[in-house]
Design a protein around this motif. Structure first.
Motif, PDB file in Angstrom:
ATOM      1  N   ASP A 245       0.774  -1.125  -0.121  1.00  0.00           N
ATOM      2  CA  ASP A 245      -0.034  -0.170   0.064  1.00  0.00           C
ATOM      3  C   ASP A 245       0.868   1.231  -0.022  1.00  0.00           C
ATOM      4  O   ASP A 245       0.554   2.408  -0.538  1.00  0.00           O
ATOM      5  N   ASP A 246       2.019   1.189   0.838  1.00  0.00           N
ATOM      6  CA  ASP A 246       2.961   2.251   0.862  1.00  0.00           C
ATOM      7  C   ASP A 246       3.719   2.681  -0.607  1.00  0.00           C
ATOM      8  O   ASP A 246       3.726   3.665  -0.990  1.00  0.00           O
ATOM      9  N   LEU A 247       3.894   1.261  -1.149  1.00  0.00           N
ATOM     10  CA  LEU A 247       4.897   1.474  -2.568  1.00  0.00           C
ATOM     11  C   LEU A 247       3.750   2.002  -3.683  1.00  0.00           C
ATOM     12  O   LEU A 247       4.133   2.801  -4.538  1.00  0.00           O
ATOM     13  N   ARG A 248       2.497   1.524  -3.347  1.00  0.00           N
ATOM     14  CA  ARG A 248       1.373   1.905  -4.402  1.00  0.00           C
ATOM     15  C   ARG A 248       1.264   3.406  -4.314  1.00  0.00           C
ATOM     16  O   ARG A 248       1.083   4.072  -5.490  1.00  0.00           O
ATOM     17  N   LEU A 249       1.371   4.133  -3.306  1.00  0.00           N
ATOM     18  CA  LEU A 249       1.072   5.475  -2.954  1.00  0.00           C
ATOM     19  C   LEU A 249       2.258   6.290  -3.857  1.00  0.00           C
ATOM     20  O   LEU A 249       1.887   7.213  -4.240  1.00  0.00           O
ATOM     21  N   ASP A 250       3.211   5.757  -3.821  1.00  0.00           N
ATOM     22  CA  ASP A 250       4.553   6.340  -4.559  1.00  0.00           C
ATOM     23  C   ASP A 250       4.543   5.765  -6.115  1.00  0.00           C
ATOM     24  O   ASP A 250       5.580   6.197  -6.492  1.00  0.00           O
ATOM     25  N   GLY A 251       3.565   5.229  -6.472  1.00  0.00           N
ATOM     26  CA  GLY A 251       3.418   4.696  -7.977  1.00  0.00           C
ATOM     27  C   GLY A 251       4.624   3.910  -8.189  1.00  0.00           C
ATOM     28  O   GLY A 251       5.059   3.688  -9.539  1.00  0.00           O
ATOM     29  N   LEU A 252       4.971   2.762  -7.532  1.00  0.00           N
ATOM     30  CA  LEU A 252       6.036   2.057  -7.633  1.00  0.00           C
ATOM     31  C   LEU A 252       5.576   0.724  -8.074  1.00  0.00           C
ATOM     32  O   LEU A 252       6.393  -0.145  -8.565  1.00  0.00           O
ATOM     33  N   LEU A 253       4.306   0.351  -8.042  1.00  0.00           N
ATOM     34  CA  LEU A 253       3.831  -0.842  -8.480  1.00  0.00           C
ATOM     35  C   LEU A 253       2.957  -0.751  -9.912  1.00  0.00           C
ATOM     36  O   LEU A 253       2.436   0.232 -10.105  1.00  0.00           O
TER      37      LEU A 253
END
Length: 59
Positions: free
Chosen positions: A21-29
């Motif tokens: 969820d944290d990585l998704r917020l930064d557009g990394l997934l």
């Protein structure tokens, strides 16, 4: 406060997971929830038991 377990990766390194969820917020997934592309993180020890992780955009 979420807790993440430290894990032995090999004889020289230890790892910790970062919630998707944290990585998704930064557009990394990508759309499937997999890590998109190659990314590097700078880890800086701040104090005893405290580290700062910074995503490195340009190498």
């Amino acid at each position: 406060m979420a807790l993440n377990k430290l894990r032995q990766l090999d004889s020289d390194t230890i790892g910790v997971t970062i919630p998707k969820d944290d990585l998704r917020l930064d557009g990394l997934l990508d759309d499937a929830g997999d890590l998109e592309g190659e990314h590097h993180v700078h880890i800086d020890r701040q104090d005893s038991g405290e580290w700062e992780l910074t995503l490195v955009e340009d190498l």
